[in-house]
Design a protein around this motif. Structure first.
Motif, PDB file in Angstrom:
ATOM      1  N   PHE A  21      -3.419   8.894 -29.252  1.00 20.25           N
ATOM      2  CA  PHE A  21      -2.337   9.168 -30.149  1.00 20.25           C
ATOM      3  C   PHE A  21      -2.099  10.907 -29.611  1.00 20.25           C
ATOM      4  N   THR A  23      -0.989  13.579 -30.626  1.00 22.16           N
ATOM      5  CA  THR A  23      -0.656  14.492 -31.430  1.00 22.16           C
ATOM      6  C   THR A  23      -0.978  16.079 -31.548  1.00 22.16           C
ATOM      7  N   THR A  27       4.389  18.268 -33.172  1.00 23.15           N
ATOM      8  CA  THR A  27       5.028  16.829 -32.909  1.00 23.15           C
ATOM      9  C   THR A  27       4.766  15.814 -33.950  1.00 23.15           C
ATOM     10  N   ASP A  28       5.204  14.646 -34.006  1.00 22.91           N
ATOM     11  CA  ASP A  28       5.154  13.606 -34.930  1.00 22.91           C
ATOM     12  C   ASP A  28       3.710  12.891 -34.779  1.00 22.91           C
ATOM     13  N   ASN A  29       3.009  12.921 -36.085  1.00 19.57           N
ATOM     14  CA  ASN A  29       1.684  12.522 -35.876  1.00 19.57           C
ATOM     15  C   ASN A  29       1.600  11.119 -36.802  1.00 19.57           C
ATOM     16  N   LEU A  32      -0.596   7.990 -35.806  1.00 14.33           N
ATOM     17  CA  LEU A  32      -2.013   8.368 -35.752  1.00 14.33           C
ATOM     18  C   LEU A  32      -2.202   8.059 -37.455  1.00 14.33           C
ATOM     19  N   ARG A  57       5.905  14.743 -39.502  1.00 13.39           N
ATOM     20  CA  ARG A  57       4.625  15.069 -39.749  1.00 13.39           C
ATOM     21  C   ARG A  57       4.009  14.929 -40.962  1.00 13.39           C
ATOM     22  N   THR A  81      -5.434  16.582 -37.678  1.00 12.11           N
ATOM     23  CA  THR A  81      -5.172  15.270 -36.913  1.00 12.11           C
ATOM     24  C   THR A  81      -4.473  16.036 -35.670  1.00 12.11           C
ATOM     25  N   ASP A  82      -3.978  17.013 -35.659  1.00 11.32           N
ATOM     26  CA  ASP A  82      -3.270  17.825 -34.487  1.00 11.32           C
ATOM     27  C   ASP A  82      -4.445  18.414 -33.268  1.00 11.32           C
ATOM     28  N   PHE A 141      -1.930  17.647 -41.024  1.00 10.91           N
ATOM     29  CA  PHE A 141      -1.425  17.935 -39.748  1.00 10.91           C
ATOM     30  C   PHE A 141      -1.067  19.414 -39.469  1.00 10.91           C
TER      31      PHE A 141
END
Length: 392
Positions: A21, A23, A27-29, A32, A57, A81-82, A141
């Motif tokens: 993913f 991430t 950006t769109d996470n 994930l 996000r 997660t990023d 995020f």
């Protein structure tokens, strides 16, 4: 104990999926997060999400409830997660996990999807155990861009009266305890002037030139921060830092630039240093820089965009979170770092917090980022220790 090989292989499989993913911060996470949520929900672990304004996000928070808590504080296992952007020069696809020489390569492998993978792999073990404390799974995020996501989640936790516990931030520390770090303030400054022909520079307001004067003032303040270093400071370097991260503006050699932006950050060792920089640079803007621009063009502007102002992680004489981790690892040492985490945000609302996770920060943000596979085993053993301290 020796971790079951199936559990170890499962952590590698999940980490491989997580790396896939892309991430990157900003950006769109959501894909994930949906992947993580499904793993937790399939185990019957209740979850909720907290979105940004665009609902692209998202933070995820899950709770495995104990049948009876016996007064034990819940454990919050928290990771972001990023990942940072990828530069050229990788030996392999940065978003495809590659294992070589007992190392797993991929963007985010150590910072910090390795920790998240371990918590997800171990979730079924927690579920099957007779827990006497709640276990929370917390995935945020945009930590890499001034911790944008975590404050939204913590605000929701306060609403839900989840403000007590022991929070373990799984940043890469080689499973060593980190109990303090500097704050982190990030800003983008936008300069607006007046365009014109470069042959008549006095007829325009060159935004780049005023941005340069702004930067020079910041560099002066950087030297002042060095002089303000507290006695016996625990950090390296032992003073607040200030760095210029980027400058952009202008459209051609022969056009007076009417737009420019400057990106910069400061990492204060204490709140007073952060306040000092803010006061001095804003005084320079209001009393000198902006008046000079408006003499030529009244509609000139200097606008400050706050990317994030993250509180530092304060070293405490007594920390329940540090003592809890030490009781599992057997390591009573404490270290401090200059990089930032979300730890101070949890600490600020009264949650005892520690930074401890698999992998080395020396690999973070670099080309060919990797995590040693043995670090995953160490993390799984640590989670097993949490389980053993959380069962009847």
């Amino acid at each position: 104990m020796a971790i079951d090989n199936n559990l170890y292989e499962k952590s590698i499989k999940i980490l491989t999926d997580l790396i896939g993913f892309q991430t990157v911060s900003g950006t769109d996470n959501s894909e994930l997060i949906n992947y993580c949520e499904k793993i937790l929900n399939d185990l019957g672990i209740e979850t909720f999400k907290v979105f940004d304004d665009e609902e692209k996000r998202v933070n995820l928070f899950g709770t495995l409830k104990a049948k009876k808590t016996n007064g034990k504080k819940p454990i919050i296992l928290s990771g972001h997660t990023d990942v940072v952007p990828v530069s050229k020069g990788w030996s392999s696809d940065p978003f495809t996990a590659t294992i070589k020489n007992e190392k797993l390569y991929g963007r985010g492998s150590c910072d910090m999807k390795g920790f998240i993978a371990c918590t997800l792999a171990f979730a079924p073990v927690f579920k099957e155990s007779n827990l006497d404390r709640d276990i929370h799974f917390c995935y945020t995020f945009d930590e890499e861009t001034a911790c944008i996501g975590a404050p939204l989640l913590i605000k929701e936790l306060k609403k839900r009266d989840i403000k007590n516990g022991i929070c373990i931030i799984g940043e890469p520390t080689n499973m060593k305890i980190i109990d303090a770090h500097k704050g982190m303030n990030e800003y983008t400054i936008h300069f607006g002037g007046l365009a014109g022909h470069s042959s008549k520079p006095h007829m325009g307001v060159n935004a780049i030139e005023y941005a340069s004067r702004y930067i020079n003032k910041l560099l002066e303040l950087r030297q002042e921060l060095i002089k303000r270093a507290p006695k016996d400071c625990i950090f390296n370097p032992p003073h607040s830092t200030l760095s210029i991260g980027g400058i952009s503006g202008g459209i051609a050699h022969n056009v007076i630039a009417d737009k420019c932006k400057v990106e910069w950050e400061t990492r204060p060792v204490n709140k007073a240093d952060g306040d000092f920089v803010t006061k001095e640079i804003e005084k320079f803007v209001s009393e000198k820089l902006l008046p000079d621009m408006k003499k030529v063009f009244p509609n000139s502007y200097i606008k400050k965009e706050i990317i994030g102002e993250v509180v530092g992680f304060e070293k405490l004489d007594k920390s329940e979170a540090c003592e809890f981790v030490s009781s599992i690892t057997g390591d009573n040492s404490r270290e401090v770092v200059s990089f930032g985490t979300e730890a101070g945000l949890f600490q600020e609302v009264g949650i005892s917090t520690v930074v401890c996770g698999p992998g080395s920060i020396e690999q973070a943000h670099k080309i060919d980022e990797f995590i040693e596979l043995n670090e995953l085993k160490k993390c799984l053993n640590f989670l097993d220790g949490i389980k053993n301290k959380s069962i009847n």
